[in-house]
Design a protein around this motif. Structure first.
Motif, PDB file in Angstrom:
ATOM      1  N   ILE A  26       3.740   1.890 -11.099  1.00 36.42           N
ATOM      2  CA  ILE A  26       2.648   1.380 -10.256  1.00 36.42           C
ATOM      3  C   ILE A  26       1.977   2.416  -9.355  1.00 36.42           C
ATOM      4  O   ILE A  26       0.958   2.105  -8.760  1.00 36.42           O
ATOM      5  N   THR A  99       6.437   4.060   0.707  1.00 33.56           N
ATOM      6  CA  THR A  99       5.963   3.355  -0.495  1.00 33.56           C
ATOM      7  C   THR A  99       6.169   1.853  -0.335  1.00 33.56           C
ATOM      8  O   THR A  99       7.137   1.405   0.286  1.00 33.56           O
ATOM      9  N   LEU A 100       5.237   1.099  -0.913  1.00 34.18           N
ATOM     10  CA  LEU A 100       5.292  -0.372  -0.910  1.00 34.18           C
ATOM     11  C   LEU A 100       4.790  -0.818  -2.276  1.00 34.18           C
ATOM     12  O   LEU A 100       3.736  -0.353  -2.718  1.00 34.18           O
ATOM     13  N   ARG A 107       2.743 -10.568  -7.980  1.00 27.31           N
ATOM     14  CA  ARG A 107       1.742 -10.272  -6.942  1.00 27.31           C
ATOM     15  C   ARG A 107       1.029 -11.531  -6.455  1.00 27.31           C
ATOM     16  O   ARG A 107       0.993 -12.549  -7.147  1.00 27.31           O
ATOM     17  N   ASN A 108       0.442 -11.423  -5.269  1.00 26.43           N
ATOM     18  CA  ASN A 108      -0.322 -12.517  -4.654  1.00 26.43           C
ATOM     19  C   ASN A 108       0.521 -13.743  -4.324  1.00 26.43           C
ATOM     20  O   ASN A 108       0.023 -14.866  -4.297  1.00 26.43           O
ATOM     21  N   LEU A 109       1.792 -13.508  -4.084  1.00 23.72           N
ATOM     22  CA  LEU A 109       2.678 -14.594  -3.637  1.00 23.72           C
ATOM     23  C   LEU A 109       3.131 -14.360  -2.204  1.00 23.72           C
ATOM     24  O   LEU A 109       3.976 -15.078  -1.682  1.00 23.72           O
ATOM     25  N   GLY A 110       2.631 -13.310  -1.593  1.00 17.37           N
ATOM     26  CA  GLY A 110       3.005 -13.016  -0.215  1.00 17.37           C
ATOM     27  C   GLY A 110       4.231 -12.125  -0.075  1.00 17.37           C
ATOM     28  O   GLY A 110       4.746 -11.937   1.029  1.00 17.37           O
ATOM     29  N   HIS A 135      -0.362   5.770   4.977  1.00 14.45           N
ATOM     30  CA  HIS A 135      -1.575   6.236   4.309  1.00 14.45           C
ATOM     31  C   HIS A 135      -1.812   5.394   3.063  1.00 14.45           C
ATOM     32  O   HIS A 135      -0.851   5.004   2.389  1.00 14.45           O
ATOM     33  N   PHE A 141      -8.156  -1.245  -3.034  1.00 13.49           N
ATOM     34  CA  PHE A 141      -8.671  -2.393  -2.273  1.00 13.49           C
ATOM     35  C   PHE A 141      -7.632  -3.494  -2.020  1.00 13.49           C
ATOM     36  O   PHE A 141      -7.603  -4.058  -0.930  1.00 13.49           O
ATOM     37  N   PRO A 142      -6.773  -3.832  -2.986  1.00 11.14           N
ATOM     38  CA  PRO A 142      -5.767  -4.861  -2.681  1.00 11.14           C
ATOM     39  C   PRO A 142      -4.869  -4.457  -1.507  1.00 11.14           C
ATOM     40  O   PRO A 142      -4.595  -5.263  -0.613  1.00 11.14           O
ATOM     41  N   ALA A 143      -4.452  -3.183  -1.494  1.00 10.44           N
ATOM     42  CA  ALA A 143      -3.571  -2.728  -0.409  1.00 10.44           C
ATOM     43  C   ALA A 143      -4.329  -2.683   0.923  1.00 10.44           C
ATOM     44  O   ALA A 143      -3.808  -3.118   1.955  1.00 10.44           O
ATOM     45  N   HIS A 145      -6.890  -4.492   1.799  1.00  8.60           N
ATOM     46  CA  HIS A 145      -7.050  -5.900   2.206  1.00  8.60           C
ATOM     47  C   HIS A 145      -5.765  -6.407   2.868  1.00  8.60           C
ATOM     48  O   HIS A 145      -5.790  -7.057   3.918  1.00  8.60           O
ATOM     49  N   TYR A 147      -3.289  -4.678   4.365  1.00  7.17           N
ATOM     50  CA  TYR A 147      -2.990  -4.087   5.678  1.00  7.17           C
ATOM     51  C   TYR A 147      -3.902  -4.671   6.762  1.00  7.17           C
ATOM     52  O   TYR A 147      -3.465  -4.923   7.881  1.00  7.17           O
TER      53      TYR A 147
HETATM   54  N1  ACO Z   1      -8.983  -6.928  -3.990  1.00  9.55           N
HETATM   55  C1  ACO Z   1      -8.848  -7.376  -2.711  1.00  9.55           C
HETATM   56  N2  ACO Z   1      -7.785  -8.124  -2.319  1.00  9.55           N
HETATM   57  C2  ACO Z   1      -6.846  -8.441  -3.234  1.00  9.55           C
HETATM   58  C3  ACO Z   1      -6.936  -8.019  -4.575  1.00  9.55           C
HETATM   59  C4  ACO Z   1      -8.069  -7.240  -4.938  1.00  9.55           C
HETATM   60  N3  ACO Z   1      -8.219  -6.796  -6.174  1.00  9.55           N
HETATM   61  N4  ACO Z   1      -5.850  -8.477  -5.227  1.00  9.55           N
HETATM   62  C5  ACO Z   1      -5.120  -9.154  -4.345  1.00  9.55           C
HETATM   63  N5  ACO Z   1      -5.716  -9.157  -3.152  1.00  9.55           N
HETATM   64  C6  ACO Z   1      -5.281  -9.786  -1.927  1.00  9.55           C
HETATM   65  C7  ACO Z   1      -4.717 -11.162  -2.112  1.00  9.55           C
HETATM   66  O1  ACO Z   1      -5.746 -12.110  -2.188  1.00  9.55           O
HETATM   67  C8  ACO Z   1      -3.845 -11.301  -0.862  1.00  9.55           C
HETATM   68  O2  ACO Z   1      -4.646 -11.555   0.273  1.00  9.55           O
HETATM   69  P1  ACO Z   1      -4.875 -13.054   0.814  1.00  9.55           P
HETATM   70  O3  ACO Z   1      -3.539 -13.534   1.284  1.00  9.55           O
HETATM   71  O4  ACO Z   1      -5.868 -12.855   1.911  1.00  9.55           O
HETATM   72  O5  ACO Z   1      -5.378 -13.818  -0.353  1.00  9.55           O
HETATM   73  C9  ACO Z   1      -3.302  -9.909  -0.689  1.00  9.55           C
HETATM   74  O6  ACO Z   1      -4.208  -9.032  -1.372  1.00  9.55           O
HETATM   75  C10 ACO Z   1      -1.939  -9.759  -1.323  1.00  9.55           C
HETATM   76  O7  ACO Z   1      -0.951 -10.172  -0.418  1.00  9.55           O
HETATM   77  P2  ACO Z   1       0.567 -10.244  -0.913  1.00  9.55           P
HETATM   78  O8  ACO Z   1       0.736 -11.341  -1.919  1.00  9.55           O
HETATM   79  O9  ACO Z   1       1.423 -10.260   0.290  1.00  9.55           O
HETATM   80  O10 ACO Z   1       0.721  -8.829  -1.636  1.00  9.55           O
HETATM   81  P3  ACO Z   1       1.421  -8.550  -3.054  1.00  9.55           P
HETATM   82  O11 ACO Z   1       2.820  -9.027  -3.020  1.00  9.55           O
HETATM   83  O12 ACO Z   1       0.542  -9.014  -4.139  1.00  9.55           O
HETATM   84  O13 ACO Z   1       1.449  -6.940  -3.055  1.00  9.55           O
HETATM   85  C11 ACO Z   1       0.499  -4.754  -3.263  1.00  9.55           C
HETATM   86  C12 ACO Z   1       0.304  -6.170  -2.720  1.00  9.55           C
HETATM   87  C13 ACO Z   1       1.772  -4.141  -2.710  1.00  9.55           C
HETATM   88  C14 ACO Z   1      -0.688  -3.885  -2.797  1.00  9.55           C
HETATM   89  C15 ACO Z   1       0.561  -4.840  -4.805  1.00  9.55           C
HETATM   90  O14 ACO Z   1      -0.716  -5.179  -5.299  1.00  9.55           O
HETATM   91  C16 ACO Z   1       1.033  -3.575  -5.492  1.00  9.55           C
HETATM   92  O15 ACO Z   1       2.223  -3.347  -5.662  1.00  9.55           O
HETATM   93  N6  ACO Z   1       0.085  -2.703  -5.910  1.00  9.55           N
HETATM   94  C17 ACO Z   1       0.409  -1.454  -6.585  1.00  9.55           C
HETATM   95  C18 ACO Z   1       1.107  -0.467  -5.658  1.00  9.55           C
HETATM   96  C19 ACO Z   1       0.323  -0.240  -4.384  1.00  9.55           C
HETATM   97  O16 ACO Z   1      -0.890  -0.134  -4.405  1.00  9.55           O
HETATM   98  N7  ACO Z   1       1.044  -0.156  -3.240  1.00  9.55           N
HETATM   99  C20 ACO Z   1       0.475   0.132  -1.920  1.00  9.55           C
HETATM  100  C21 ACO Z   1       0.121   1.570  -1.869  1.00  9.55           C
HETATM  101  S1  ACO Z   1       0.004   2.201  -0.199  1.00  9.55           S
HETATM  102  C22 ACO Z   1       1.609   2.581   0.248  1.00  9.55           C
HETATM  103  O17 ACO Z   1       2.493   2.518  -0.539  1.00  9.55           O
HETATM  104  C23 ACO Z   1       1.910   3.037   1.659  1.00  9.55           C
END
Ligand code: ACO
Length: 181
Positions: A26, A99-100, A107-110, A135, A141-143, A145, A147
């Protein structure tokens, strides 16, 4: 779905293989094997794993998500300027999220939100801790959003912070202040 069967625990040595595999799957950045060793042995790193007890095939204790972090001295961090710092506060610390991640299917389950809350709770339990920071690459964008949703403040854009396959990418620095919580 599976939400109520997900729980959180520290990462342990038996998680090594799956932890490395998920990071490889990932993240665009490669991490050294020393990093994974430090995580699973808790050497200078704190971590939480998410697991789903309802999974079959003996996978009920297998990682579906993780967060790794390091406690750093505020004076040695790049955000010391944000902290109203003076020499009396030489012991102030920060928690830096390394890392997260959550596997695709979960995903998207909180789950990532819960993992971040674990880090914030931990930071609040350290009397000297002033903030949690991290950082994130500017196109994630998902991350970003996530934070913002968790009340982290975007305080800086770092041009060319990441170098991936010979290309530079900007990063955002997000901070969550814990003083008073
Ligand atoms: N664009 C914008 N927002 C999005 C998208 C998208 N494409 N996809 C999901 N979201 C939103 C969801 O709607 C949700 O927000 P909401 O509650 O307002 O609807 C939120 O993002 C997700 O919340 P969670 O369910 O708590 O998060 P999730 O368990 O899905 O994990 C994560 C999010 C960690 C970013 C996951 O997508 C992932 O593992 N991505 C790949 C690795 C990554 O990017 N990690 C972070 C890098 S930064 C770091 O590590 C310090």
């Amino acid at each position: 779905c599976c939400h109520s069967t997900v729980s959180y625990r520290p990462i342990r040595p038996s998680d090594l293989e799956i932890l490395e595999q998920i990071h490889g799957d990932i993240f665009p950045i490669r991490y050294e094997s020393e990093f994974f060793q430090d995580v699973v042995h808790g050497h200078g790193i704190v971590s939480w794993a998410a697991v789903d007890h309802s999974r079959g095939d003996g996978k009920g204790d297998e990682l579906i998500g993780f967060v790794t972090a390091r406690v750093v001295l505020a004076t040695e961090s790049e955000i010391v300027d944000l902290l109203d710092y003076d020499s009396a506060e030489s012991e102030w610390s920060l928690v830096y999220i390394l890392t997260l991640g959550v596997v695709d299917k979960y995903r998207n389950l909180g789950i990532a939100s819960s993992l971040i809350l674990e880090v914030i709770k931990y930071a609040c339990s350290i009397p000297t801790c002033r903030a949690v920071y991290l950082h994130v690459i500017s196109y994630n964008f998902p991350a970003i959003h996530l934070y913002k949703k968790m009340s982290f403040k975007c305080i800086r854009k770092l041009l060319g912070f990441y170098l991936i396959d010979g290309q530079h990418y900007d990063s955002y620095l997000f901070v969550y202040f814990v003083q008073g919580c």
